[in-house]
Design a protein around this motif. Structure first.
Motif, PDB file in Angstrom:
ATOM      1  N   LYS A   2      98.723  18.266 -53.776  1.00 20.42           N
ATOM      2  CA  LYS A   2      99.114  18.493 -53.239  1.00 20.42           C
ATOM      3  C   LYS A   2      99.229  18.850 -51.718  1.00 20.42           C
ATOM      4  O   LYS A   2      98.449  19.534 -51.869  1.00 20.42           O
ATOM      5  CB  LYS A   2     100.471  19.615 -54.418  1.00 20.42           C
ATOM      6  CG  LYS A   2     101.045  19.395 -55.203  1.00 20.42           C
ATOM      7  CD  LYS A   2     102.096  20.025 -55.833  1.00 20.42           C
ATOM      8  CE  LYS A   2     102.771  19.468 -57.203  1.00 20.42           C
ATOM      9  NZ  LYS A   2     103.754  20.742 -57.631  1.00 20.42           N
ATOM     10  N   ASP A  66     106.659  20.893 -50.410  1.00 13.71           N
ATOM     11  CA  ASP A  66     105.514  20.273 -50.585  1.00 13.71           C
ATOM     12  C   ASP A  66     105.920  19.176 -50.857  1.00 13.71           C
ATOM     13  O   ASP A  66     106.565  18.307 -51.413  1.00 13.71           O
ATOM     14  CB  ASP A  66     105.025  21.372 -51.774  1.00 13.71           C
ATOM     15  CG  ASP A  66     105.048  22.601 -52.342  1.00 13.71           C
ATOM     16  OD1 ASP A  66     104.803  23.071 -50.859  1.00 13.71           O
ATOM     17  OD2 ASP A  66     105.146  23.742 -53.197  1.00 13.71           O
ATOM     18  N   GLU A  68     103.536  15.905 -52.714  1.00 12.56           N
ATOM     19  CA  GLU A  68     102.647  15.517 -53.642  1.00 12.56           C
ATOM     20  C   GLU A  68     101.897  14.276 -53.101  1.00 12.56           C
ATOM     21  O   GLU A  68     103.262  12.448 -52.845  1.00 12.56           O
ATOM     22  CB  GLU A  68     102.891  14.688 -54.812  1.00 12.56           C
ATOM     23  CG  GLU A  68     101.870  15.055 -56.044  1.00 12.56           C
ATOM     24  CD  GLU A  68     101.897  15.229 -57.528  1.00 12.56           C
ATOM     25  OE1 GLU A  68     101.679  14.056 -58.019  1.00 12.56           O
ATOM     26  OE2 GLU A  68     102.932  15.951 -57.626  1.00 12.56           O
TER      27      GLU A  68
END
Length: 105
Positions: A2, A66, A68
């Motif tokens: 992440k 965020d 990934e």
């Protein structure tokens, strides 16, 4: 893995709503060739999670989301690559690795 990104929204971009900013960053990640992780299933989408939405018409230098990714290069290289694709008024200020904690059972 992440990644936490901090970005600013200045100038005329203050009139762009939250959902449009989400779609904007999905396109920016594709154009800058970031190796983003996708969900599985019938219609996969990029694994992104934005912080609380900012009101329309408000400027900010501290918005977060965020992301990934499957793999990444150094923070400096990624910042240059992403900011090269950004429109005037949006700038990614930081690109940092984010350690996740495991959830309690």
């Amino acid at each position: 893995m992440k990644i936490r990104l901090r970005f600013s929204k200045q100038g005329q971009m203050k009139f762009i709503g939250h959902l449009d900013m989400v779609r904007y960053f999905q396109k920016v990640m594709r154009r800058s060739e970031v190796d983003v992780a996708y969900s599985e299933g019938f219609s996969p989408h990029q694994k992104m999670s934005f912080a609380a939405p900012l009101s329309v018409g408000v400027l900010s230098r501290g918005e977060y989301f965020d992301l990934e990714v499957n793999s990444t290069e150094s923070s400096k290289v990624m910042l240059e690559r992403i900011n090269a694709q950004n429109a005037e008024g949006v700038e990614v200020l930081s690109y940092s690795f984010f350690l996740t904690t495991q959830k309690m059972p």
